[in-house]
Design a protein around this motif. Structure first.
Motif, PDB file in Angstrom:
ATOM      1  N   ASP A 168       0.823  -1.220   0.000  1.00 49.90           N
ATOM      2  CA  ASP A 168       0.000   0.000   0.000  1.00 49.90           C
ATOM      3  C   ASP A 168       0.853   1.264   0.000  1.00 49.90           C
ATOM      4  O   ASP A 168       0.449   2.294  -0.544  1.00 49.90           O
ATOM      5  N   ASN A 169       2.028   1.207   0.636  1.00 51.05           N
ATOM      6  CA  ASN A 169       2.929   2.347   0.584  1.00 51.05           C
ATOM      7  C   ASN A 169       3.433   2.574  -0.838  1.00 51.05           C
ATOM      8  O   ASN A 169       3.492   3.707  -1.310  1.00 51.05           O
ATOM      9  N   ILE A 170       3.783   1.479  -1.502  1.00 58.60           N
ATOM     10  CA  ILE A 170       4.298   1.604  -2.867  1.00 58.60           C
ATOM     11  C   ILE A 170       3.200   2.086  -3.813  1.00 58.60           C
ATOM     12  O   ILE A 170       3.446   2.859  -4.732  1.00 58.60           O
ATOM     13  N   ALA A 171       1.951   1.648  -3.541  1.00 57.73           N
ATOM     14  CA  ALA A 171       0.846   2.010  -4.434  1.00 57.73           C
ATOM     15  C   ALA A 171       0.329   3.427  -4.183  1.00 57.73           C
ATOM     16  O   ALA A 171      -0.463   3.940  -4.978  1.00 57.73           O
ATOM     17  N   LEU A 172       0.796   4.063  -3.098  1.00 55.58           N
ATOM     18  CA  LEU A 172       0.248   5.381  -2.723  1.00 55.58           C
ATOM     19  C   LEU A 172       0.202   6.407  -3.869  1.00 55.58           C
ATOM     20  O   LEU A 172      -0.837   7.031  -4.092  1.00 55.58           O
ATOM     21  N   PRO A 173       1.296   6.578  -4.614  1.00 52.97           N
ATOM     22  CA  PRO A 173       1.237   7.569  -5.703  1.00 52.97           C
ATOM     23  C   PRO A 173       0.137   7.260  -6.715  1.00 52.97           C
ATOM     24  O   PRO A 173      -0.482   8.179  -7.246  1.00 52.97           O
ATOM     25  N   LEU A 174      -0.107   5.975  -6.969  1.00 51.47           N
ATOM     26  CA  LEU A 174      -1.155   5.609  -7.934  1.00 51.47           C
ATOM     27  C   LEU A 174      -2.532   5.919  -7.371  1.00 51.47           C
ATOM     28  O   LEU A 174      -3.435   6.332  -8.093  1.00 51.47           O
ATOM     29  N   ILE A 175      -2.683   5.713  -6.053  1.00 52.38           N
ATOM     30  CA  ILE A 175      -3.971   5.998  -5.423  1.00 52.38           C
ATOM     31  C   ILE A 175      -4.234   7.504  -5.454  1.00 52.38           C
ATOM     32  O   ILE A 175      -5.335   7.944  -5.772  1.00 52.38           O
ATOM     33  N   VAL A 176      -3.186   8.283  -5.169  1.00 52.99           N
ATOM     34  CA  VAL A 176      -3.357   9.736  -5.158  1.00 52.99           C
ATOM     35  C   VAL A 176      -3.673  10.254  -6.567  1.00 52.99           C
ATOM     36  O   VAL A 176      -4.499  11.138  -6.745  1.00 52.99           O
ATOM     37  N   SER A 177      -3.049   9.662  -7.574  1.00 51.54           N
ATOM     38  CA  SER A 177      -3.329  10.125  -8.935  1.00 51.54           C
ATOM     39  C   SER A 177      -4.558   9.429  -9.520  1.00 51.54           C
ATOM     40  O   SER A 177      -4.825   9.514 -10.706  1.00 51.54           O
ATOM     41  N   ARG A 178      -5.283   8.724  -8.648  1.00 51.59           N
ATOM     42  CA  ARG A 178      -6.557   8.084  -9.004  1.00 51.59           C
ATOM     43  C   ARG A 178      -6.422   7.042 -10.107  1.00 51.59           C
ATOM     44  O   ARG A 178      -7.337   6.832 -10.881  1.00 51.59           O
ATOM     45  N   SER A 179      -5.263   6.393 -10.167  1.00 52.95           N
ATOM     46  CA  SER A 179      -5.175   5.258 -11.074  1.00 52.95           C
ATOM     47  C   SER A 179      -5.059   3.997 -10.233  1.00 52.95           C
ATOM     48  O   SER A 179      -4.767   2.931 -10.717  1.00 52.95           O
ATOM     49  N   GLY A 180      -5.296   4.180  -8.928  1.00 58.15           N
ATOM     50  CA  GLY A 180      -5.084   3.080  -7.994  1.00 58.15           C
ATOM     51  C   GLY A 180      -6.216   2.076  -7.910  1.00 58.15           C
ATOM     52  O   GLY A 180      -6.031   0.986  -7.398  1.00 58.15           O
TER      53      GLY A 180
ATOM     54  N   HIS B  14       5.654   5.810 -10.428  1.00 57.82           N
ATOM     55  CA  HIS B  14       5.047   6.750 -11.371  1.00 57.82           C
ATOM     56  C   HIS B  14       5.887   6.912 -12.629  1.00 57.82           C
ATOM     57  O   HIS B  14       5.575   7.718 -13.483  1.00 57.82           O
ATOM     58  N   GLU B  15       6.981   6.186 -12.706  1.00 61.04           N
ATOM     59  CA  GLU B  15       7.940   6.333 -13.792  1.00 61.04           C
ATOM     60  C   GLU B  15       8.311   7.792 -13.985  1.00 61.04           C
ATOM     61  O   GLU B  15       8.043   8.399 -15.027  1.00 61.04           O
ATOM     62  N   PRO B  16       8.942   8.385 -12.964  1.00 62.39           N
ATOM     63  CA  PRO B  16       9.305   9.800 -13.046  1.00 62.39           C
ATOM     64  C   PRO B  16      10.396  10.007 -14.081  1.00 62.39           C
ATOM     65  O   PRO B  16      11.162   9.082 -14.383  1.00 62.39           O
ATOM     66  N   THR B  17      10.450  11.209 -14.623  1.00 57.34           N
ATOM     67  CA  THR B  17      11.539  11.521 -15.542  1.00 57.34           C
ATOM     68  C   THR B  17      12.717  12.085 -14.767  1.00 57.34           C
ATOM     69  O   THR B  17      13.837  12.096 -15.248  1.00 57.34           O
ATOM     70  N   LEU B  18      12.414  12.574 -13.546  1.00 54.12           N
ATOM     71  CA  LEU B  18      13.472  13.120 -12.698  1.00 54.12           C
ATOM     72  C   LEU B  18      13.360  12.505 -11.306  1.00 54.12           C
ATOM     73  O   LEU B  18      12.291  12.491 -10.710  1.00 54.12           O
ATOM     74  N   LEU B  19      14.482  11.967 -10.827  1.00 55.71           N
ATOM     75  CA  LEU B  19      14.490  11.350  -9.507  1.00 55.71           C
ATOM     76  C   LEU B  19      15.422  12.150  -8.602  1.00 55.71           C
ATOM     77  O   LEU B  19      16.597  12.322  -8.904  1.00 55.71           O
ATOM     78  N   LEU B  20      14.868  12.666  -7.487  1.00 56.04           N
ATOM     79  CA  LEU B  20      15.660  13.440  -6.531  1.00 56.04           C
ATOM     80  C   LEU B  20      15.849  12.612  -5.271  1.00 56.04           C
ATOM     81  O   LEU B  20      14.886  12.134  -4.685  1.00 56.04           O
TER      82      LEU B  20
END
Ligand SMILES: Nc1ncnc2c1ncn2[C@@H]1O[C@H](COP(=O)(O)OP(=O)(O)O)[C@@H](O)[C@H]1O
Ligand SMILES: [Mg+2]
Lengths: 270, 254
Positions: free
Chosen positions: B97-109, B154-160
């Motif tokens: 669920d932690n890993i899926a969080l970004p998908l849930i927030v962007s409503r693709s979860g 989220h397959e970011p283009t930039l990783l900080l």
């Protein structure tokens, strides 16, 4: 294989806590038996009259009689209704206000003097006023109850929301979470452990609030029954009402503990 | 070099406890090319975390600008993944669920695909069997892997990355370095990583920036002319040791 490792790792704590729970469950009836025997013995040795201290057996008889004629149920229902109504009202207002105050320091500065002042007025002093304004019915008791519950619930909500990890807030912002998502996915779950502490205090206070309201002016409820028993020196009935109040408080407290057990499953997995 | 990420003359101040202003960054500029791996080193308190938060759009500079593909960056974006100094996981959510969080927030979860994707990442970071464990049940290294997966799902283009492996033991750290290089190599994501380990910076990056404190600014820049793929044995080579020494001289000579 990993799953097995995980299970092995967890099993000692689980077995231990299960054994502890079993011991606890055995201790509860034992303590009750000790308490009742001591009480019975005290009455016999000292030979107290029933209106000073009735024996457990006498209280039990009175309990059965009150149960049979339906009065106990009627008064208990009245008190429970007031307690639940007061909890629902007090908690709802406290949650909304607590969230608002936690989010807005300005609002807190403006309102906190009034909130603190409201706590300086003892509820016993306020209850007659509420009865005058809202009548002898259950509404005035619900309001007394709600006022008693309000403050601890408000404070724990504020503490809970304020203690949200700032890095997790930054995470939610970096994910472009909406206000609602931040509340539902971050603020609510992270405030929950603290808020359960407040809720445990609130449910027991709610019972006290209802009784205070009934003392001041009511025609039903366990507080009313206690008043009535005192007037006619029916001490066994007073004890029945007292124990029923304890049972209500215990039931509410247990319900909160169970809810906490279910909702905060993650806190046990350490 | 076409600039993918640009920082132009960043200036950032904070109010310190005594109510005087603290100049955290002053006139800081940098360029990052698409697909580049940039490492930033510097003494603690020199403003590395502050810089990363500005690059992420989490905070705004007093003056200056951050640009992503030439466009001014004024707020966080989903195409930027951020890994914090601590794993920064939600203790009430399981690994999955932690890993899926970004998908849930962007409503693709809600979709089955998103769930499958989160599962895939659990496996990718080597946590199969721990999908339903809570963060408190994991070691520091495992937690940081969850954080990495969460930033990458989220397959970011930039990783900080802000000192992502700072709290890990040496062996775990080496393994995480290799995993990070793997991911970077496969996904061609642009990486900006803050670290306090000079050898980690040189081993991973194409370029290393050295920051100086009070006010934070770029003091020196080193290209790392070492061929890839890089092997652990590299760090004992004279060429590498010399680079380490050169970078260290810049940091300590303040
Ligand atoms: N939110 C803040 N409020 C006040 N001062 C801050 C804040 N964040 C950072 N600072 C100060 O800015 C300086 C740079 O901090 P930081 O970027 O965390 O450094 P680094 O990550 O390089 O150790 C430090 O002196 C720190 O005390
Ligand atoms: Mg830092």
């Amino acid at each position: 294989m990993n799953v097995q490792v995980q299970k092995l790792w967890r099993s000692p704590t689980h077995a231990m806590s299960r054994r502890l729970i079993r011991i606890e469950i055995a201790l509860i009836p034992l303590a009750l038996v000790v308490f009742l025997s001591a009480w019975e013995l005290l009455v016999r040795w000292q030979g107290y009259p029933a209106f000073i201290l009735p024996s457990p057996a006498l209280v039990w008889q009175r309990f059965l009689a009150l149960l049979a004629d339906g009065r106990l149920l009627m008064h208990t229902t009245a008190t429970v209704t007031e307690v639940l109504g007061g909890l629902a009202l007090g908690l709802t207002v406290a949650l909304v206000a607590g969230y608002g105050l936690a989010k807005s320091p300005l609002l807190e500065r403006i309102l906190s003097p009034y909130i603190v002042a409201s706590q300086a007025v003892p509820i016993v002093a306020l209850a007659p006023l509420l009865v005058i304004w809202f009548g002898f019915g259950s509404l005035s008791k619900i309001l007394v109850c709600a006022l008693t519950v309000f403050f601890p619930a408000l404070v724990t909500t504020m503490v809970g929301i304020r203690s949200v990890d700032p890095d997790l807030r930054a995470l939610m912002r970096s994910l472009q979470a909406t206000r609602w998502q931040t509340f539902a996915l971050l603020e609510a779950p992270s405030a929950l452990p603290v808020m359960f502490g407040g809720l445990k205090v609130a449910v027991t206070l709610a019972v006290i609030g209802a009784v205070v309201g009934e003392f001041v002016g009511a025609d039903r409820g366990l507080g009313f029954l206690i008043n009535l028993a005192r007037g006619i020196l029916d001490t066994p009935m007073l004890f029945v009402a007292l124990f029923t109040l304890v049972a209500i408080a215990l039931a509410l407290y247990t319900a909160v503990v169970l809810l906490e057990y279910v909702l905060l499953k993650w806190q046990r997995q350490r | 070099m076409t600039a993918f990420l640009e920082a132009i003359n960043l200036r950032k101040t904070f109010l310190d406890p005594t109510r005087s202003t603290l100049l955290a960054l002053d006139g800081l500029s940098l360029l990052v090319a698409e697909g580049e791996f940039l490492a930033i080193v510097g003494p603690s308190g020199c403003g590395k975390s502050t810089l990363l938060r500005l690059l992420a759009g989490l905070e705004r500079p007093i003056s200056g600008q951050v640009r992503l593909r030439g466009q001014p960056l004024t707020a966080p974006r989903r195409e930027i993944g951020f890994v914090f100094q601590r794993a920064n996981l939600m203790p009430w959510r399981t690994v999955l669920d932690n890993i899926a969080l970004p998908l849930i927030v962007s409503r693709s979860g809600q979709t089955r695909q998103a769930q499958a994707k989160a599962r895939e990442w659990v496996t990718l970071v080597g946590l199969e069997g721990f999908a339903h464990a809570y963060p408190a049940q994991l070691s520091g290294g495992m937690q940081q892997r969850v954080a990495l997966a969460r930033a990458l799902i989220h397959e970011p283009t930039l990783l900080l990355l802000d000192e992502p492996f700072g709290a890990l033991d040496a062996l775990t750290r080496e393994r995480m370095n290799s995993e990070l290089l793997n991911i970077w190599d496969r996904r061609r994501v642009t990486v900006v990583m803050v670290t306090h380990s000079i050898s980690e910076a040189l081993f991973l990056a194409d370029r290393v920036l050295v920051m100086a404190p009070r006010p934070g600014r770029v003091r020196a820049e080193f290209a790392v002319p070492l061929a890839r793929p890089r092997d652990r044995a590299l760090i004992t080579e004279p060429e590498f040791v010399q680079l380490v020494r050169a970078v260290r001289a810049e940091i300590s000579d303040v």
